[in-house]
Design an enzyme around this catalytic site. Sequence first.
Site, mmCIF file in Angstrom:
data_model
loop_
_atom_site.group_PDB
_atom_site.id
_atom_site.type_symbol
_atom_site.label_atom_id
_atom_site.label_comp_id
_atom_site.label_asym_id
_atom_site.label_seq_id
_atom_site.Cartn_x
_atom_site.Cartn_y
_atom_site.Cartn_z
ATOM 1 N N TYR A 26 0.864 -1.185 0.000
ATOM 2 C CA TYR A 26 0.000 0.000 0.000
ATOM 3 C C TYR A 26 0.897 1.231 0.000
ATOM 4 O O TYR A 26 1.533 1.540 0.997
ATOM 5 C CB TYR A 26 -0.909 -0.029 1.221
ATOM 6 C CG TYR A 26 -1.972 1.053 1.292
ATOM 7 C CD1 TYR A 26 -2.182 1.954 0.256
ATOM 8 C CD2 TYR A 26 -2.782 1.146 2.417
ATOM 9 C CE1 TYR A 26 -3.156 2.935 0.336
ATOM 10 C CE2 TYR A 26 -3.764 2.125 2.513
ATOM 11 C CZ TYR A 26 -3.950 3.014 1.479
ATOM 12 O OH TYR A 26 -4.923 3.985 1.572
ATOM 13 N N LYS A 64 -1.623 -1.437 -3.846
ATOM 14 C CA LYS A 64 -2.687 -0.434 -3.789
ATOM 15 C C LYS A 64 -1.983 0.908 -3.951
ATOM 16 O O LYS A 64 -1.219 1.338 -3.094
ATOM 17 C CB LYS A 64 -3.451 -0.493 -2.469
ATOM 18 C CG LYS A 64 -4.552 0.574 -2.391
ATOM 19 C CD LYS A 64 -5.270 0.579 -1.044
ATOM 20 C CE LYS A 64 -6.285 1.717 -0.994
ATOM 21 N NZ LYS A 64 -6.951 1.827 0.337
#
Length: 308
Positions: free
Chosen positions: A149, A177
């Site tokens: 992320y 992400k």
Amino acid sequence: MTHDHPDTLGRAASRPFGRLLTAMVTPLHPDGSLDLDGAARLANHLVEEQGNDALVVNGTTGESPTTTDAEKEHLIRVVVETVGDRAKVVAGVGTNDTRHTIELAAAAEKAGAHGLLVVTPYYNKPPQAGLLRHFTAVADASGLPVMLYDIPHRAGVPIETETLVRLAEHGRIVAVKDAKGDLTASSWVTSRTSLAFYCGEDSLTLPALAVGAVGVVGTSTHFTGVQTQRMIRAYDAGDTATALALHRRLLPLYTGIFRTQGTILVKAGLAAKGLPAGPVRPPLVDATAGQLAQLRADCAAVGLDLPE
């Protein structure tokens, strides 16, 4: 569940977690305690009614900074039991302490999660060598696939392109992400690795697809899931006109959900719809009447009704 297939651009549509993921809020009782029955109901709604291929639990939108390790484990178990046969469950385990992150990853794996979301260590601002070591240590310690992320505006540091390229060599690091907001950097990584990029900013989903992303981990998708899934599928099918029309139609809510911290408005909107949500935990504060009125207007602008 969706089945992956090559899209019309010839890109191998490697989607380890499908096209559409929502970073699920964590329902709470009015007294602020964990609402596991509500979590089950909400997870079912997001899969059955909003078309999600996977759910992220215990992310920032799920108030991970203020839920305990035990609460996180209970939440994973309930969501896996409820929708795990129809959707993948990705557990947020990232902290700014490598040892603690590895502990959370082990607990998530034991609780039945299908994957891990590991955010860049925040606040202590490690150098790139530290990020490489952190993410590698977590992936080494777990048997689950890992989604990195990358969110510099929260973490304080980006995962640089060269670091991502090196991390992509790890067999269990399969996805990112991407909330960096830098489509050039994303382009370089998607062109140099097989990492599956999931857009982490709702409003950038369509442009991210154009440079190699495979889907989105959304927030407004608590409400816009069906239409967002349609947009991604239209793009995959080469129908860019339909994809663009959907992007433009959904823009008021893609951006409006972040007029204040996203969890606050998602919970306000879910409550208005009679879905499990409850209050937020401090230091977040619940939406004001004015913020809820604006959210209703943003929903109306995209053709969604938010009951009074």
